[in-house]
Design an enzyme around this catalytic site. Structure first.
Site, mmCIF file in Angstrom:
data_model
loop_
_atom_site.group_PDB
_atom_site.id
_atom_site.type_symbol
_atom_site.label_atom_id
_atom_site.label_comp_id
_atom_site.label_asym_id
_atom_site.label_seq_id
_atom_site.Cartn_x
_atom_site.Cartn_y
_atom_site.Cartn_z
ATOM 1 N N GLU A 156 0.825 -1.211 0.000
ATOM 2 C CA GLU A 156 0.000 0.000 0.000
ATOM 3 C C GLU A 156 0.862 1.264 0.000
ATOM 4 O O GLU A 156 0.584 2.230 0.732
ATOM 5 C CB GLU A 156 -0.951 -0.002 1.202
ATOM 6 C CG GLU A 156 -2.019 -1.068 1.126
ATOM 7 C CD GLU A 156 -3.029 -0.983 2.253
ATOM 8 O OE1 GLU A 156 -4.232 -1.080 1.973
ATOM 9 O OE2 GLU A 156 -2.620 -0.819 3.409
ATOM 10 N N GLU A 232 -7.108 -7.025 -1.014
ATOM 11 C CA GLU A 232 -7.665 -6.999 0.332
ATOM 12 C C GLU A 232 -9.146 -6.666 0.231
ATOM 13 O O GLU A 232 -9.526 -5.501 0.076
ATOM 14 C CB GLU A 232 -6.960 -5.964 1.211
ATOM 15 C CG GLU A 232 -5.531 -6.318 1.583
ATOM 16 C CD GLU A 232 -4.928 -5.332 2.579
ATOM 17 O OE1 GLU A 232 -5.702 -4.594 3.230
ATOM 18 O OE2 GLU A 232 -3.688 -5.303 2.685
#
Length: 606
Positions: A156, A232
């Site tokens: 991320e 995710e």
């Protein structure tokens, strides 16, 4: 040769199109003897793959002190035996609601804002770590007959920075270390995150909890070809101490999963099984739009409202997900393994011994230092644990307000041996003024380091100074107590325990310290997981048979600590309770285990 590739139209295994149906399960949040069961639960839900992070700070808490990197390899071997593929996300930063986002404190303490950038010194320690870790992954890649099919470069990153030089270097390092399976990045489905976190030539994936069609549209603007994947899919959420629990409606979550699959995409359910933040490894967040506001420490349970709960049991969400996933399975789904059993008979552990917190620090703490200003936890080499600061108020002088600036995170304060209050970041001044001369002690605990956002790596302890009125008090003596000091064989046994009645006669000093007791489990048939509760206790840590269950805190919402079945043994079991604020009745209670989450379902956002 077995091969897994990323093509223009999707993933391919041995040349045939495949869809990844993955679930997150972190080996470090599950007792090793329970891996097989939890993996079997994932397979029974309809998954063909499992994803895990790797926390650098767990494996190298101090520079050069590398611990059990083989745990990752053993987990991947268990994945292979379960007939699943594996996605590995080695970091070096992982977020994961884990202490410091997985970065060791000796790294963030040394490099500060240079972490996760092209800085040469930071890159050097990352490279050394990866060359230590990655052989566990390389030898288990699918091209070598193992389960590993994908490896992530960073994590991320677009939520944090835009250093393309660093990201491309890291991807190159993974290749140099022998990773030949496809590499990928994962970011939120927003333009600034994807432009900041993507690497040319690497598969970009998106993270979200709902709105799959909109999210994939954004991803396609940045990656016109290749597989679509939600790396995710947030099917639940985590909890913070002192806040309401967060739940997600099972039907709503199942609908969001169905939407992802209807888009033709692959998915990684985060979390399929959350597990537990044992041993104080829970991280923390900052509130506000820039993640720079209110401090929000994460609870010990990482149940995550996942389809397989913290105790390894199938939830309503599990059965709804299984119905969705069986429509995409290559054949009949496996049967569920037997549900884990709980402790057959509830027991009460009487705490009969007590050692004062000062005695514990004397026996297990590091050396005391003296300096002009308070040293941080990082400067004292403390990752998880507490620090006692001692400083004198000169005198004679009249009473003035006394407090701590830059306090992170919570301090129990004594003035001339008498408890004077509890300070926090938000409330950093004692309720009553202090006159001089006086001797002040501040017992400061870190409640978890920030794992996400611009405050990543912030130092702990008294990071400003101790103030009397507007005057800094200099000449500070500091001594740290690391949580892992309790893991040293024989360390706790050597403490000067007295009868627990001595605590009640010790005044303010008796409200804190290490309490020791035992309970008996009759017969092997009585063994099973347990839920441990501490009625009347305030804040601290619990060990059962030397295994640290994690932090408890009366602030809630978590009231029960999970005790893995393999930790218990037939006959006598030992309990230690390290109370840091205000002890309760001299006992703890263990039962078969109850659901730890209750509340009103909320909207999952990030």
């Amino acid at each position: 040769m077995t091969d897994f590739t990323v093509g223009d139209d999707g993933f391919r295994f041995e040349g045939k199109p495949v869809r990844l149906l993955s679930g997150a399960l972190h080996y470090f949040r599950v007792h090793e003897e329970q891996w097989e069961h939890r993996l079997a639960m994932l397979a029974a839900m309809g998954l063909n793959c499992v994803e895990t992070y790797v926390p650098w700070n767990l494996h190298e808490p101090r520079e050069g002190e590398v611990r059990d990197v083989g745990a990752l390899g053993r987990f991947l071997d268990a994945v292979e035996r379960a007939g699943l593929w594996a996605i590995v996300r080695p970091g070096p930063y992982i977020c994961a609601e884990w202490e410091n986002g997985g970065l060791p404190v000796w790294v963030t303490g040394r490099f500060g804002r240079r972490v996760r950038t092209r800085d040469a010194e930071y890159r050097a320690v990352v490279e050394r770590w990866f060359r230590e870790l990655l052989p566990q992954v390389v030898r288990r890649q699918v091209v070598r007959g193992g389960p590993v099919i994908l490896v992530q470069a960073e994590n991320e990153y677009g939520s944090f920075g835009s250093d393309a030089v660093y990201l491309e270097w890291l991807a190159g390092l993974l290749r140099e270390c022998g990773v030949t399976v496809p590499l990928f990045t994962s970011d939120g489905p927003e333009d600034h995150m994807l432009t900041g976190g993507s690497v040319p030539g690497l598969l970009a994936t998106a993270n979200f909890g709902s709105g799959a069609r909109e999210g994939f549209e954004v991803l396609r603007r940045h990656q016109p070809k290749g597989p679509l994947m939600c790396m995710e899919f947030w099917c639940g959420w985590f909890d913070h101490w002192g806040a309401e629990p967060v739940l997600r409606d099972a039907e709503q979550a199942a609908g969001a999963l169905r939407e992802i699959l209807e888009c033709g995409a692959s998915v990684n359910i985060y979390m399929a099984h959350g597990g537990t933040n044992f041993a104080g490894w829970a991280g923390a967040n900052r509130g506000g739009p820039l993640q720079d506001g209110e401090f929000q420490p994460t609870v010990t349970s990482y149940d995550y409202d996942a389809p397989v709960d913290e105790y390894g049991r199938a939830t309503e969400k599990f059965h709804l997900f299984r119905k969705v996933l069986e429509g995409y399975a290559q054949g009949p789904l496996p049967e569920l393994p037997p549900e884990p059993e709980g402790l057959a008979v509830p027991v009460r552990a009487e705490l009969t011994g007590w050692a004062g917190l000062g005695d514990v620090l004397e026996a297990l703490g590091g050396p005391e230092t003296e300096s002009g200003v308070p040293p941080t936890f990082e400067e004292l080499g403390v990752d998880r644990g507490l620090v006692r600061y001692r400083v004198a108020v000169p005198g004679p002088r009249q009473a003035y307000p006394l407090g701590a600036s830059g306090l992170r995170d919570r301090a129990v304060v004594y003035v001339d041996g008498v408890r004077a209050g509890v300070l926090t970041e938000e409330s950093g001044t004692l309720p009553e003024p202090v006159a001089g001369p006086a001797e002040v002690e501040l017992w400061v605990e870190s409640l978890g380091r920030v794992n996400y956002g611009p405050r990543l790596g912030e130092p702990k302890g008294v990071t400003g100074g101790v103030l009397h009125e507007r005057q800094y008090l200099h000449g500070v003596r500091a001594r740290g107590l690391r949580l892992d000091a309790f893991e040293t064989p024989g360390a706790v046994a050597a403490l000067p325990f007295g009868p627990v009645e001595a605590a009640s006669g010790a005044g303010d000093a008796g409200r804190t310290g290490l309490f020791r007791g035992a309970f008996t489990v009759e017969g092997a048939a009585g063994l099973g997981h347990a839920g441990l509760e501490l009625p009347g206790w305030t804040r601290g840590f619990v060990w059962v048979n030397g295994f640290c269950l994690g932090r408890y805190w009366s602030a809630g919402p978590q009231r029960t600590l999970y005790v893995p079945g393999p930790v218990l043994r037939e006959g006598v079991n030992e309990v230690w309770v390290l109370e840091l604020e205000d002890a309760g009745g001299p006992w703890v209670e263990l039962g078969p285990g109850v659901p730890v989450r209750a509340g009103t379902p909320g909207v999952v956002q990030r």
